[in-house]
Design a protein around this motif. Structure first.
Motif, short mmCIF file in Angstrom:
data_model
loop_
_atom_site.label_atom_id
_atom_site.label_comp_id
_atom_site.label_asym_id
_atom_site.label_seq_id
_atom_site.Cartn_x
_atom_site.Cartn_y
_atom_site.Cartn_z
N UNK A 15 44.73 68.00 38.30
CA UNK A 15 45.28 67.87 39.77
C UNK A 15 45.82 66.64 40.04
N UNK A 16 45.27 65.66 39.50
CA UNK A 16 45.72 64.32 39.78
C UNK A 16 47.03 64.11 39.09
N UNK A 17 47.31 64.72 37.97
CA UNK A 17 48.83 64.54 37.33
C UNK A 17 49.60 65.36 37.84
N UNK A 18 49.23 66.30 38.62
CA UNK A 18 50.27 67.21 39.32
C UNK A 18 51.04 66.66 40.64
N UNK A 19 50.15 65.53 41.15
CA UNK A 19 50.32 64.90 42.39
C UNK A 19 51.14 63.63 42.18
N UNK A 20 51.58 62.91 43.24
CA UNK A 20 51.73 61.48 43.14
C UNK A 20 50.69 60.80 43.54
N UNK A 21 50.20 59.46 42.98
CA UNK A 21 49.02 58.87 43.29
C UNK A 21 49.00 57.48 43.10
N UNK A 22 48.10 56.67 43.90
CA UNK A 22 47.90 55.34 43.81
C UNK A 22 46.87 54.99 43.10
N UNK A 23 46.91 53.85 42.19
CA UNK A 23 45.55 53.57 41.24
C UNK A 23 45.38 52.01 41.46
N UNK A 24 44.54 51.56 42.00
CA UNK A 24 44.01 50.16 42.28
C UNK A 24 42.87 49.69 41.38
N UNK A 25 43.35 48.71 40.60
CA UNK A 25 41.93 48.10 39.65
C UNK A 25 42.07 46.61 40.10
N UNK A 26 40.77 46.29 40.20
CA UNK A 26 40.38 44.80 40.16
C UNK A 26 39.58 44.34 39.15
N UNK A 27 39.97 43.18 38.31
CA UNK A 27 39.30 42.86 37.05
C UNK A 27 38.49 41.44 37.68
N UNK A 28 36.90 41.82 37.78
CA UNK A 28 36.15 40.64 38.24
C UNK A 28 35.61 39.56 37.22
N UNK A 29 35.36 40.00 35.99
CA UNK A 29 34.95 39.48 34.80
C UNK A 29 35.00 39.83 33.52
N UNK A 30 34.65 39.47 32.41
CA UNK A 30 34.96 39.82 31.20
C UNK A 30 33.68 40.35 30.47
N UNK A 31 33.96 41.70 29.80
CA UNK A 31 32.88 42.12 28.97
C UNK A 31 33.22 41.79 27.57
N UNK A 32 32.35 41.63 26.55
CA UNK A 32 32.57 41.37 25.19
C UNK A 32 31.63 42.26 24.19
N UNK A 33 32.00 42.21 23.14
CA UNK A 33 31.37 42.94 21.86
C UNK A 33 29.65 43.17 22.11
N UNK A 34 29.24 44.30 22.19
CA UNK A 34 27.94 44.45 22.00
C UNK A 34 27.24 44.28 23.65
N UNK A 35 28.12 44.21 24.70
CA UNK A 35 27.74 44.02 25.89
C UNK A 35 27.26 45.53 26.22
N UNK A 36 26.10 45.55 26.97
CA UNK A 36 25.68 47.07 27.65
C UNK A 36 26.27 46.98 28.94
N UNK A 37 27.27 48.03 28.98
CA UNK A 37 27.71 48.14 30.51
C UNK A 37 27.37 49.70 31.14
N UNK A 38 27.54 49.78 32.50
CA UNK A 38 27.37 50.80 33.02
C UNK A 38 28.70 51.13 33.93
N UNK A 39 29.03 52.58 33.56
CA UNK A 39 30.18 53.13 34.24
C UNK A 39 29.71 53.86 35.30
N UNK A 40 29.95 53.51 36.92
CA UNK A 40 29.48 54.07 37.97
C UNK A 40 30.85 54.86 38.55
N UNK A 41 30.81 56.13 38.96
CA UNK A 41 31.86 56.75 39.43
C UNK A 41 31.33 57.78 40.68
N UNK A 42 32.33 57.84 41.54
CA UNK A 42 32.16 58.77 42.56
C UNK A 42 33.65 59.33 43.09
#
Length: 199
Positions: free
Chosen positions: A144-171
Motif C-alpha cells: 500500500x505504501x509503495x503504490x502511493x506517494x509518501x513523505x518520510x520524516x526521520x529525526x536522529x537524536x543519539x547514537x547506538x553502539x554494538x551490543x546496545x539493547x534497543x526497543x523498536x516502538x511502532x504505531x
C-alpha cells in the motif's frame, strides 16, 4: 576534502545526520534510468542542509530528500564548527522545516545491536534502523505504501553502539506509520513518521 574519511583522519571528526525529510512521488522501477543530483543549499556555523533529487528520463523529480547534518568530534561528541573545516558555505533563501507529530506506541520489539548493524563510524547505521522499521510492517502495508506517494520524516537524536539493547516502538494511525528506537533507559536514538499521501 570534507568527506568522513578525511574528517576522521585530519580533524578527528565526522558528519552526522540529525534530521531527514524524504518525499517519494513514485517508486523507481527496476532498470529505470535515474539521474541523482545532490547539493548543499544552506549552512551556518554548525549545520548544513543537503538536497538530493532523483530525476527520471522525463526530467521529473520522483524522489527528493533534504538532510540536516552537523560535524561532531569523535572523542567528545561535541559540535565542530564548519568554519574550522575546508567547507564551502551556501545560503539560499530557504527555511527547511521538519514538522514532526508525537504519538504513543502500542507495539514493541526488542533487539541487540549486532556487528552487521554497525557502520564505519562505529555506531548503528541509520539505514539499518530504517530497514528494521520497514521490516515491522506487513507485506500488505508495504504494498500500500509503495503504490502511493509518501513523505518520510526521520529525526536522529543519539547514537547506538554494538551490543546496545534497543526497543523498536511502532504505531499505525490511518495513513501514518510511526516508529521510535529507544535504549533501555528510554533515551530516544531515532524517531520517524511515514505519511502515505493520495490515499
Amino acid at each position: 576534502n570534507c568527506d568522513n574519511i578525511t574528517l576522521r583522519n585530519n580533524y578527528h571528526a565526522l558528519w552526522v545526520y540529525t534530521k531527514n525529510k524524504i518525499h517519494v512521488e513514485k517508486s523507481v522501477k527496476w532498470c529505470e534510468e535515474i539521474t541523482v543530483e545532490c547539493k548543499s543549499v544552506k549552512s551556518n556555523r554548525l549545520l548544513n542542509y543537503m538536497i538530493t533529487n532523483f530525476i527520471n528520463k522525463d526530467n521529473e523529480v520522483i524522489i527528493s530528500s533534504i538532510v540536516e547534518m552537523c560535524v561532531l568530534d569523535i572523542n567528545s561528541y561535541r559540535f565542530v564548527r564548519l568554519t574550522d573545516l575546508p567547507f564551502s558555505y551556501n545560503n539560499q533563501e530557504m527555511d527547511p522545516t521538519f514538522d514532526f507529530e508525537e504519538t504513543s506506541y502500542s507495539n514493541e520489539t526488542k533487539f541487540v545491536v549486532s556487528p552487521m548493524m554497525i557502520d564505519y563510524s562505529m555506531h548503528l547505521n541509520n539505514t539499518h534502523s530504517i530497514h528494521l522499521f520497514l521490516d515491522s510492517l506487513t507485506l500488505d502495508e508495504l504494498k500500500m505504501i509503495f503504490s502511493h506517494s509518501y513523505d518520510f520524516l526521520i529525526r536522529y537524536n543519539s547514537q547506538a553502539h554494538y551490543l546496545d539493547h534497543l526497543v523498536l516502538k511502532t504505531e499505525k494511525q490511518n495513513n501514518h506509520f510511526y516508529f521510535s528506537f529507544e535504549q533501555e533507559n528510554n533515551k530516544v536514538v531515532s524517531q520517524g513518521e511515514l505519511i502515505v499521501l493520495n490515499k
